[in-house]
Design a protein around this motif. Structure first.
Motif, PDB file in Angstrom:
ATOM      1  N   MET A   1      89.519  31.240  -7.261  1.00  9.13           N
ATOM      2  CA  MET A   1      89.407  32.625  -7.631  1.00  9.13           C
ATOM      3  C   MET A   1      88.735  33.436  -6.518  1.00  9.13           C
ATOM      4  SD  MET A   1      89.851  35.044  -9.676  1.00  9.13           S
ATOM      5  CE  MET A   1      89.624  35.468 -11.334  1.00  9.13           C
ATOM      6  N   ALA A   2      87.622  32.920  -5.982  1.00  9.61           N
ATOM      7  CA  ALA A   2      86.899  33.661  -4.946  1.00  9.61           C
ATOM      8  C   ALA A   2      87.754  33.832  -3.694  1.00  9.61           C
ATOM      9  CB  ALA A   2      85.581  32.968  -4.620  1.00  9.61           C
ATOM     10  N   ASN A   3      88.487  32.778  -3.319  1.00  9.41           N
ATOM     11  CA  ASN A   3      89.363  32.884  -2.141  1.00  9.41           C
ATOM     12  C   ASN A   3      90.453  33.929  -2.371  1.00  9.41           C
ATOM     13  OD1 ASN A   3      88.176  30.979  -0.407  1.00  9.41           O
ATOM     14  ND2 ASN A   3      89.146  29.318  -1.516  1.00  9.41           N
ATOM     15  N   ASN A   4      91.008  33.962  -3.569  1.00  6.46           N
ATOM     16  CA  ASN A   4      92.038  34.934  -3.909  1.00  6.46           C
ATOM     17  C   ASN A   4      91.482  36.357  -3.824  1.00  6.46           C
ATOM     18  OD1 ASN A   4      94.592  35.792  -4.767  1.00  6.46           O
ATOM     19  ND2 ASN A   4      93.972  35.770  -6.903  1.00  6.46           N
ATOM     20  N   LEU A   5      90.278  36.554  -4.322  1.00  7.29           N
ATOM     21  CA  LEU A   5      89.659  37.875  -4.239  1.00  7.29           C
ATOM     22  C   LEU A   5      89.405  38.262  -2.788  1.00  7.29           C
ATOM     23  CD1 LEU A   5      87.111  37.616  -7.190  1.00  7.29           C
ATOM     24  CD2 LEU A   5      89.249  38.916  -7.139  1.00  7.29           C
ATOM     25  N   ALA A   6      88.939  37.311  -1.983  1.00  7.75           N
ATOM     26  CA  ALA A   6      88.660  37.595  -0.572  1.00  7.75           C
ATOM     27  C   ALA A   6      89.927  38.032   0.165  1.00  7.75           C
ATOM     28  CB  ALA A   6      88.046  36.368   0.099  1.00  7.75           C
ATOM     29  N   VAL A   7      91.052  37.435  -0.184  1.00 14.20           N
ATOM     30  CA  VAL A   7      92.324  37.793   0.448  1.00 14.20           C
ATOM     31  C   VAL A   7      92.803  39.164  -0.012  1.00 14.20           C
ATOM     32  CG1 VAL A   7      94.800  37.240   0.481  1.00 14.20           C
ATOM     33  CG2 VAL A   7      93.123  35.436   0.874  1.00 14.20           C
ATOM     34  N   SER A  11      87.670  45.235   0.829  1.00 12.63           N
ATOM     35  CA  SER A  11      86.309  45.780   0.802  1.00 12.63           C
ATOM     36  C   SER A  11      85.274  44.781   0.277  1.00 12.63           C
ATOM     37  CB  SER A  11      86.280  47.049  -0.052  1.00 12.63           C
ATOM     38  OG  SER A  11      86.643  46.745  -1.392  1.00 12.63           O
ATOM     39  N   LEU A  12      85.716  43.603  -0.151  1.00 13.69           N
ATOM     40  CA  LEU A  12      84.791  42.591  -0.660  1.00 13.69           C
ATOM     41  C   LEU A  12      83.844  42.164   0.456  1.00 13.69           C
ATOM     42  CD1 LEU A  12      84.342  40.868  -3.295  1.00 13.69           C
ATOM     43  CD2 LEU A  12      85.642  39.092  -2.133  1.00 13.69           C
ATOM     44  N   LYS A  13      82.546  42.262   0.211  1.00 12.51           N
ATOM     45  CA  LYS A  13      81.558  41.954   1.253  1.00 12.51           C
ATOM     46  C   LYS A  13      81.329  40.455   1.409  1.00 12.51           C
ATOM     47  CE  LYS A  13      80.097  46.215   2.085  1.00 12.51           C
ATOM     48  NZ  LYS A  13      80.707  46.903   3.154  1.00 12.51           N
ATOM     49  N   ALA A  14      81.323  39.711   0.283  1.00 12.16           N
ATOM     50  CA  ALA A  14      81.043  38.272   0.345  1.00 12.16           C
ATOM     51  C   ALA A  14      81.587  37.599  -0.908  1.00 12.16           C
ATOM     52  CB  ALA A  14      79.546  38.023   0.456  1.00 12.16           C
ATOM     53  N   ALA A  15      81.914  36.318  -0.761  1.00 13.88           N
ATOM     54  CA  ALA A  15      82.399  35.526  -1.898  1.00 13.88           C
ATOM     55  C   ALA A  15      81.913  34.086  -1.740  1.00 13.88           C
ATOM     56  CB  ALA A  15      83.920  35.557  -1.962  1.00 13.88           C
ATOM     57  N   VAL A  16      81.696  33.434  -2.875  1.00 13.45           N
ATOM     58  CA  VAL A  16      81.282  32.029  -2.896  1.00 13.45           C
ATOM     59  C   VAL A  16      82.369  31.247  -3.615  1.00 13.45           C
ATOM     60  CG1 VAL A  16      79.536  30.390  -3.677  1.00 13.45           C
ATOM     61  CG2 VAL A  16      78.843  32.678  -2.915  1.00 13.45           C
ATOM     62  N   SER A  17      82.961  30.279  -2.915  1.00  8.76           N
ATOM     63  CA  SER A  17      84.095  29.528  -3.447  1.00  8.76           C
ATOM     64  C   SER A  17      83.710  28.070  -3.679  1.00  8.76           C
ATOM     65  CB  SER A  17      85.247  29.597  -2.444  1.00  8.76           C
ATOM     66  OG  SER A  17      86.317  28.793  -2.861  1.00  8.76           O
ATOM     67  N   LYS A  32      88.143  39.800   5.126  1.00 11.44           N
ATOM     68  CA  LYS A  32      87.199  40.583   5.926  1.00 11.44           C
ATOM     69  C   LYS A  32      85.748  40.250   5.582  1.00 11.44           C
ATOM     70  CE  LYS A  32      90.687  42.715   7.674  1.00 11.44           C
ATOM     71  NZ  LYS A  32      91.327  41.992   8.742  1.00 11.44           N
ATOM     72  N   GLY A  33      85.492  39.832   4.338  1.00 10.84           N
ATOM     73  CA  GLY A  33      84.134  39.545   3.902  1.00 10.84           C
ATOM     74  C   GLY A  33      83.693  38.137   4.265  1.00 10.84           C
ATOM     75  N   ALA A  34      82.401  37.916   4.214  1.00  9.79           N
ATOM     76  CA  ALA A  34      81.826  36.600   4.493  1.00  9.79           C
ATOM     77  C   ALA A  34      82.119  35.645   3.337  1.00  9.79           C
ATOM     78  CB  ALA A  34      80.321  36.725   4.696  1.00  9.79           C
ATOM     79  N   LEU A  35      82.233  34.373   3.647  1.00 10.90           N
ATOM     80  CA  LEU A  35      82.519  33.351   2.632  1.00 10.90           C
ATOM     81  C   LEU A  35      81.506  32.225   2.689  1.00 10.90           C
ATOM     82  CD1 LEU A  35      86.373  32.900   3.130  1.00 10.90           C
ATOM     83  CD2 LEU A  35      85.227  34.245   1.366  1.00 10.90           C
ATOM     84  N   GLN A  36      81.129  31.754   1.520  1.00  5.12           N
ATOM     85  CA  GLN A  36      80.390  30.493   1.418  1.00  5.12           C
ATOM     86  C   GLN A  36      81.313  29.539   0.675  1.00  5.12           C
ATOM     87  OE1 GLN A  36      76.959  29.686  -1.277  1.00  5.12           O
ATOM     88  NE2 GLN A  36      75.840  29.506   0.663  1.00  5.12           N
ATOM     89  N   LEU A  37      81.644  28.417   1.303  1.00  7.15           N
ATOM     90  CA  LEU A  37      82.649  27.487   0.792  1.00  7.15           C
ATOM     91  C   LEU A  37      82.013  26.143   0.466  1.00  7.15           C
ATOM     92  CD1 LEU A  37      85.083  28.386   3.661  1.00  7.15           C
ATOM     93  CD2 LEU A  37      85.254  29.211   1.307  1.00  7.15           C
TER      94      LEU A  37
END
Length: 102
Positions: A1-7, A11-17, A32-37
């Motif tokens: 879900m988080a990866n899908n939102l990031a794609v 404007s998403l600033k960060a996501a944790v997947s 464009k936003g930072a990711l924690q995977l």
């Protein structure tokens, strides 16, 4: 879900997947936003590794966390409950720090 939102939300600033499906290589450029995977440490052949290379190629800020050893006990026992509580607290702090510092 988080990866899908990031794609799909530039404007998403960060996501944790957590372990989820990785975006296809062509979609990584949309992130464009930072990711924690988060990845399971004992898994092999994880498509996430291609994902990490594509993130690097596209200068996306990311942090990858690989769990060490078995990550799941398959029966609900008091020990499992204690381990899961400990992991939730540990992971909660890592997620919070990542999101605050992004």
């Amino acid at each position: 879900m988080a990866n899908n939102l990031a794609v799909n939300i530039p404007s998403l600033k960060a996501a944790v997947s957590f372990y989820g499906r990785q975006p296809i290589a062509e979609d990584v450029v949309k992130i464009k936003g930072a990711l924690q995977l988060h990845y399971g440490g004992l898994r092999t052949g994880n498509a996430g590794f291609l994902h990490l290379r594509k993130l690097e190629e596209n200068n996306v800020v990311y942090e990858s966390i690989f769990m060490k050893g078995p990550i799941m006990l398959f029966t609900m026992t008091p020990l499992r409950q204690d381990i899961m509580k400990l992991l939730r607290n540990l992971r909660g702090n890592e997620r919070l720090n990542f999101l605050i510092n992004t």
